[in-house]
Write an enzyme that holds these catalytic residues in place. Structure first.
Site, PDB file in Angstrom:
ATOM      1  N   CYS A   4       0.826  -1.234   0.000  1.00  0.00           N
ATOM      2  CA  CYS A   4       0.000   0.000   0.000  1.00  0.00           C
ATOM      3  C   CYS A   4       0.845   1.262   0.000  1.00  0.00           C
ATOM      4  O   CYS A   4       0.315   2.360  -0.205  1.00  0.00           O
ATOM      5  CB  CYS A   4      -0.931   0.007   1.190  1.00  0.00           C
ATOM      6  SG  CYS A   4      -2.016  -1.422   1.181  1.00  0.00           S
ATOM      7  N   ASN A  55      -9.777  -0.266   1.186  1.00  0.00           N
ATOM      8  CA  ASN A  55      -8.328  -0.159   1.039  1.00  0.00           C
ATOM      9  C   ASN A  55      -7.938  -0.559  -0.385  1.00  0.00           C
ATOM     10  O   ASN A  55      -7.970  -1.741  -0.729  1.00  0.00           O
ATOM     11  CB  ASN A  55      -7.658  -1.072   2.069  1.00  0.00           C
ATOM     12  CG  ASN A  55      -6.144  -1.010   2.006  1.00  0.00           C
ATOM     13  OD1 ASN A  55      -5.565  -0.456   1.060  1.00  0.00           O
ATOM     14  ND2 ASN A  55      -5.494  -1.572   3.001  1.00  0.00           N
ATOM     15  N   HIS A  63      -2.939   7.224   3.360  1.00  0.00           N
ATOM     16  CA  HIS A  63      -3.390   5.963   2.781  1.00  0.00           C
ATOM     17  C   HIS A  63      -4.700   5.584   3.459  1.00  0.00           C
ATOM     18  O   HIS A  63      -4.826   5.637   4.685  1.00  0.00           O
ATOM     19  CB  HIS A  63      -2.332   4.885   3.001  1.00  0.00           C
ATOM     20  CG  HIS A  63      -2.816   3.508   2.675  1.00  0.00           C
ATOM     21  ND1 HIS A  63      -3.499   3.221   1.524  1.00  0.00           N
ATOM     22  CD2 HIS A  63      -2.725   2.335   3.371  1.00  0.00           C
ATOM     23  CE1 HIS A  63      -3.816   1.929   1.514  1.00  0.00           C
ATOM     24  NE2 HIS A  63      -3.359   1.374   2.619  1.00  0.00           N
TER      25      HIS A  63
HETATM   26  N1  ACO Z   1     -16.716  -9.134  11.272  1.00  0.00           N
HETATM   27  C1  ACO Z   1     -17.027  -9.439  12.537  1.00  0.00           C
HETATM   28  N2  ACO Z   1     -16.095  -9.782  13.446  1.00  0.00           N
HETATM   29  C2  ACO Z   1     -14.809  -9.825  13.047  1.00  0.00           C
HETATM   30  C3  ACO Z   1     -14.422  -9.515  11.731  1.00  0.00           C
HETATM   31  C4  ACO Z   1     -15.413  -9.166  10.822  1.00  0.00           C
HETATM   32  N3  ACO Z   1     -15.169  -8.838   9.576  1.00  0.00           N
HETATM   33  N4  ACO Z   1     -13.084  -9.630  11.647  1.00  0.00           N
HETATM   34  C5  ACO Z   1     -12.634  -9.995  12.846  1.00  0.00           C
HETATM   35  N5  ACO Z   1     -13.683 -10.121  13.704  1.00  0.00           N
HETATM   36  C6  ACO Z   1     -13.650 -10.494  15.101  1.00  0.00           C
HETATM   37  C7  ACO Z   1     -12.408 -11.277  15.467  1.00  0.00           C
HETATM   38  O1  ACO Z   1     -12.547 -12.633  15.170  1.00  0.00           O
HETATM   39  C8  ACO Z   1     -12.315 -10.995  16.937  1.00  0.00           C
HETATM   40  O2  ACO Z   1     -13.227 -11.855  17.603  1.00  0.00           O
HETATM   41  P1  ACO Z   1     -12.832 -12.530  19.014  1.00  0.00           P
HETATM   42  O3  ACO Z   1     -12.635 -11.387  19.953  1.00  0.00           O
HETATM   43  O4  ACO Z   1     -14.035 -13.367  19.307  1.00  0.00           O
HETATM   44  O5  ACO Z   1     -11.572 -13.295  18.754  1.00  0.00           O
HETATM   45  C9  ACO Z   1     -12.822  -9.572  17.083  1.00  0.00           C
HETATM   46  O6  ACO Z   1     -13.600  -9.319  15.907  1.00  0.00           O
HETATM   47  C10 ACO Z   1     -11.722  -8.546  17.199  1.00  0.00           C
HETATM   48  O7  ACO Z   1     -10.752  -8.816  16.196  1.00  0.00           O
HETATM   49  P2  ACO Z   1      -9.509  -7.884  15.958  1.00  0.00           P
HETATM   50  O8  ACO Z   1      -8.695  -8.439  14.835  1.00  0.00           O
HETATM   51  O9  ACO Z   1      -8.808  -7.621  17.264  1.00  0.00           O
HETATM   52  O10 ACO Z   1     -10.271  -6.571  15.511  1.00  0.00           O
HETATM   53  P3  ACO Z   1      -9.708  -5.138  15.227  1.00  0.00           P
HETATM   54  O11 ACO Z   1     -10.411  -4.129  16.011  1.00  0.00           O
HETATM   55  O12 ACO Z   1      -8.209  -5.123  15.258  1.00  0.00           O
HETATM   56  O13 ACO Z   1     -10.164  -4.900  13.720  1.00  0.00           O
HETATM   57  C11 ACO Z   1      -9.184  -4.979  11.534  1.00  0.00           C
HETATM   58  C12 ACO Z   1      -9.728  -5.777  12.699  1.00  0.00           C
HETATM   59  C13 ACO Z   1     -10.313  -4.155  10.966  1.00  0.00           C
HETATM   60  C14 ACO Z   1      -8.633  -5.933  10.491  1.00  0.00           C
HETATM   61  C15 ACO Z   1      -8.070  -4.031  12.052  1.00  0.00           C
HETATM   62  O14 ACO Z   1      -7.169  -4.743  12.843  1.00  0.00           O
HETATM   63  C16 ACO Z   1      -7.334  -3.368  10.957  1.00  0.00           C
HETATM   64  O15 ACO Z   1      -7.861  -2.573  10.194  1.00  0.00           O
HETATM   65  N6  ACO Z   1      -6.005  -3.619  10.892  1.00  0.00           N
HETATM   66  C17 ACO Z   1      -5.164  -2.997   9.890  1.00  0.00           C
HETATM   67  C18 ACO Z   1      -5.389  -3.641   8.598  1.00  0.00           C
HETATM   68  C19 ACO Z   1      -4.798  -2.878   7.477  1.00  0.00           C
HETATM   69  O16 ACO Z   1      -4.863  -1.654   7.433  1.00  0.00           O
HETATM   70  N7  ACO Z   1      -4.222  -3.605   6.568  1.00  0.00           N
HETATM   71  C20 ACO Z   1      -3.769  -3.086   5.381  1.00  0.00           C
HETATM   72  C21 ACO Z   1      -2.421  -2.518   5.496  1.00  0.00           C
HETATM   73  S1  ACO Z   1      -1.935  -1.831   4.031  1.00  0.00           S
HETATM   74  C22 ACO Z   1      -1.496  -3.038   2.874  1.00  0.00           C
HETATM   75  O17 ACO Z   1      -0.333  -3.195   2.614  1.00  0.00           O
HETATM   76  C23 ACO Z   1      -2.559  -3.850   2.198  1.00  0.00           C
END
Ligand code: ACO
Length: 326
Positions: free
Chosen positions: A113, A283, A253
């Site tokens: 990204c 994204n 980004h």
């Molecule tokens: N819907 C419902 N629940 C979900 C989902 C979903 N889509 N995804 C995860 N959960 C659940 C998990 O299983 C977890 O459940 P549990 O507590 O029972 O285990 C709970 O929600 C919390 O999960 P986390 O992963 O801790 O949630 P978080 O608040 O961190 O949000 C997310 C997840 C949105 C992926 C976030 O971590 C994020 O945006 N991270 C950065 C990702 C990113 O920007 N990546 C791209 C980088 S750039 C590139 O190079 C592509």
């Protein structure tokens, strides 16, 4: 002193819209969860016949038109992408031919990204050194093609789009002031695509194990991204004698609204001066900053003389920033 100035910007997103309600039918998720955790409401997804270069060509054509240039005017093409049409040739190569450019150099940069700021920064170096007068910089992705639509951790985030900016040499006191690029490979396992390269070439087994899809440890990515994003923004401002108060617009980004808000808080950047369109595009990897720039210009959020900062981070990790006077 010669500077590289953006003289035309274009963007293109596929027509097909995938909403959070659509995703509710594919995986165990909800609109409420996605909006609250990411700020994303919908995203664009390429159809089966569309590859990354198809999107890139459309964005590039619009950028050229707005710059009042024809393809023959371009001296070099720098593309940021994680999802090239094929492993080779490069998207830059395909775009050079499809646009009808002269036999010029072209290159793809794989910085996930951060490919937006990597391609823009690379183009700017060629212009500033006097090597090339005009460089076409592109960020283009079809991340949906490496997205596992059974994995709710990634399929709610990743999407498709392309953006382009034409850089031209100028002796005026405007254009790109500074660039800041970083990488730290220790984090590679937080976000990567395991198979399809030389480590795990495509086999029936890699396909069966779904190894050709992006894998991500989302909450770990989140923590590192916030820190690096904020540090990079602060560093480039400080190095050039500015503070967050001097900025007219910050174009980050568009990965996740919470990451943007947390990084801006850390860097002391008020959200009124931050451009956000992650709600409508998700994204889009290396395309996101270009697409946001195009929309910010169309919305009249940038005017002559404004100090504009762009910053991006991505898998690798790779990250960086570009500071410019519009
Ligand atoms: N819907 C419902 N629940 C979900 C989902 C979903 N889509 N995804 C995860 N959960 C659940 C998990 O299983 C977890 O459940 P549990 O507590 O029972 O285990 C709970 O929600 C919390 O999960 P986390 O992963 O801790 O949630 P978080 O608040 O961190 O949000 C997310 C997840 C949105 C992926 C976030 O971590 C994020 O945006 N991270 C950065 C990702 C990113 O920007 N990546 C791209 C980088 S750039 C590139 O190079 C592509």
């Amino acid at each position: 002193m010669t500077r590289a100035r953006i003289i035309g910007v274009g963007a293109y997103a596929p027509k097909r819209v995938l909403t959070n309600a659509d995703l509710e039918k594919l995986v165990d998720t909800s609109d409420e969860w996605i909006v609250q955790r990411t700020g994303i409401r919908e995203r664009r997804i390429a159809d089966d016949s569309e590859a990354t270069s198809d999107l890139a060509v459309k964005a590039a054509q619009q950028a050229l038109e707005r710059a009042n240039l024809v393809p023959e005017d371009i001296d070099f093409i720098a593309v940021g992408t994680t999802t090239p049409d094929m492993i080779f040739p490069s998207v830059g190569n395909i775009v050079q031919h499809r646009l009808g450019c002269r036999r010029i150099g072209s290159v793809d940069m794989l910085a996930a990204c951060a490919g937006s700021v990597y391609s823009l920064a690379t183009g700017a170096q060629f212009v500033q050194t006097g090597k090339y007068r005009r460089v076409l910089c592109i960020g283009a992705e079809t991340l949906s093609k490496i997205t596992d639509f059974t994995d709710r951790g990634t399929c709610i985030l990743l999407a498709d789009a392309a953006g382009a900016a034409v850089l031209e040499a100028t002796d005026e006191d405007r254009g790109i002031i500074d660039v800041d690029l970083y990488s730290d490979g220790q984090y590679w396992e937080l976000l990567y695509q395991p198979a399809g390269g030389s480590r795990h070439p495509a086999t029936h087994e890699t396909v069966d194990k779904r190894m050709h899809y992006a894998k991500m440890r989302g909450s770990d990515v989140f923590k590192v991204a916030v820190r690096m994003f904020a540090e990079s923004a602060e560093r480039i401002l400080t190095r050039n004698g500015f503070t967050a108060n001097d900025l007219s617009l910050f174009i980050p980004h568009q990965a996740n609204l919470r990451i943007i808000e947390a990084a801006c808080k850390r860097a002391g950047l008020p959200m009124e001066r931050v451009f956000v369109n992650v709600d409508r595009y998700g994204n889009t990897g290396a395309a996101s900053v270009y697409v946001a720039l195009e929309e910010a210009l169309a919305a009249g959020r940038i005017k002559r003389g404004d100090l504009v900062l762009m910053a991006a981070f991505g898998g690798g990790f790779a990250w960086g920033a570009v500071l410019m006077r519009w």
